[in-house]
Scaffold this motif. Sequence first.
Motif, short mmCIF file in Angstrom:
data_model
loop_
_atom_site.label_atom_id
_atom_site.label_comp_id
_atom_site.label_asym_id
_atom_site.label_seq_id
_atom_site.Cartn_x
_atom_site.Cartn_y
_atom_site.Cartn_z
N UNK A 258 -104.60 40.63 27.72
CA UNK A 258 -105.94 40.90 28.23
C UNK A 258 -105.99 42.24 28.96
N UNK A 259 -104.95 42.52 29.75
CA UNK A 259 -104.90 43.80 30.46
C UNK A 259 -104.86 44.97 29.49
N UNK A 260 -104.02 44.86 28.44
CA UNK A 260 -103.80 45.98 27.53
C UNK A 260 -104.94 46.18 26.53
N UNK A 261 -105.59 45.09 26.10
CA UNK A 261 -106.57 45.19 25.02
C UNK A 261 -108.02 45.09 25.47
N UNK A 262 -108.27 44.57 26.69
CA UNK A 262 -109.65 44.41 27.15
C UNK A 262 -109.94 45.18 28.44
N UNK A 263 -109.20 44.85 29.49
CA UNK A 263 -109.54 45.38 30.81
C UNK A 263 -109.27 46.88 30.92
N UNK A 264 -108.08 47.32 30.50
CA UNK A 264 -107.79 48.76 30.58
C UNK A 264 -108.69 49.58 29.65
N UNK A 265 -108.86 49.19 28.38
CA UNK A 265 -109.79 49.96 27.52
C UNK A 265 -111.22 49.98 28.05
N UNK A 266 -111.66 48.88 28.66
CA UNK A 266 -113.01 48.85 29.23
C UNK A 266 -113.16 49.91 30.32
N UNK A 267 -112.15 50.01 31.19
CA UNK A 267 -112.22 51.02 32.25
C UNK A 267 -112.11 52.43 31.67
N UNK A 268 -111.28 52.61 30.64
CA UNK A 268 -111.20 53.93 29.99
C UNK A 268 -112.56 54.32 29.38
N UNK A 269 -113.26 53.34 28.78
CA UNK A 269 -114.56 53.64 28.17
C UNK A 269 -115.58 54.00 29.24
N UNK A 270 -115.52 53.32 30.38
CA UNK A 270 -116.43 53.67 31.48
C UNK A 270 -116.13 55.07 32.01
N UNK A 271 -114.85 55.41 32.04
CA UNK A 271 -114.48 56.75 32.48
C UNK A 271 -115.02 57.81 31.51
N UNK B 257 -117.69 57.47 29.60
CA UNK B 257 -119.14 57.54 29.82
C UNK B 257 -119.46 58.41 31.02
N UNK B 258 -118.70 58.24 32.11
CA UNK B 258 -118.94 59.05 33.30
C UNK B 258 -118.69 60.53 33.00
N UNK B 259 -117.66 60.84 32.21
CA UNK B 259 -117.39 62.24 31.86
C UNK B 259 -118.54 62.84 31.07
N UNK B 260 -119.09 62.06 30.10
CA UNK B 260 -120.25 62.54 29.33
C UNK B 260 -121.45 62.78 30.25
N UNK B 261 -121.68 61.84 31.16
CA UNK B 261 -122.81 61.97 32.08
C UNK B 261 -122.65 63.20 32.96
#
Length: 273
Positions: free
Chosen positions: A24-37, A39-43
Amino acid sequence: MRLKFLLKPGWLALTLVVFTFAITCFTLLAPWQFSRNTEREHQNAALRESFSGQPRSLEQLLPNGAVPDQRTEWHLVAMRGTYLPDGEVVARLRSVQGEAAFEVLTPFRTVEGTVVLVDRGYVRLDDKSRALPFAAPPAGTVDIVTRARHDERDGKNRDAFADESTGGKLQSYVVDSQVVARAAKLDIRPGYFQLDLNQPGVLGALPLPQTDSGPFFSYALQWIAFGTMALMGWLYFTVRELKPGGALTTERPQRRKSVAELLAEDERSEVAT
């Protein structure tokens, strides 16, 4: 064979929990935070570009009715047209700088004939939790500079409503051009446009997001670290169980007798003789 302990119910349950958590950490939680990061970079990139860029026309930035996205959001858009106050809707349950507020959404018809939704900014609440009185938009043709935004979404798909609690004023739960379009019976193009400071019709100008990177990248690394630590902990206890005296060992080392037990054995021996 000592590896048989791996098949014991307790160890199987522990293994299942550890590996499920790590996956769960490797495939869901960490990728989710990377995707939010990301999004923030694009913004942040769009915001920085908008600070130095010149306003563009609606068709230049969003040709052929395009919807604002990560690439175009926050960019400056210059428009000429007239406000349509009869279709105005107030967005409820907002928060601006940590305080409750309403946002005022007013349709705007450009000189080209396109109707867009303009967010004129925020107003605070009165002592009855209703919107404080606010100024109507200016009449006649005006030039405004706005920032392109993508529509918010309401998971419950609620329409705007008006009742006694709203003083007869239409209110919505989200800033969504299509909610206002249905309420005002207007054909409003998707997306909305947020007024900048000192623009005709602006109320309390909404603050722009901060251009910091946020905690998302560090959160992603933390989830990777948690998953790794869980696997390393499982490996450590597995190796320990392979050695004599492990917690799951069937044959336990013989416990040394206490002094009281030795004295009791001596007394029993004397009585027997």
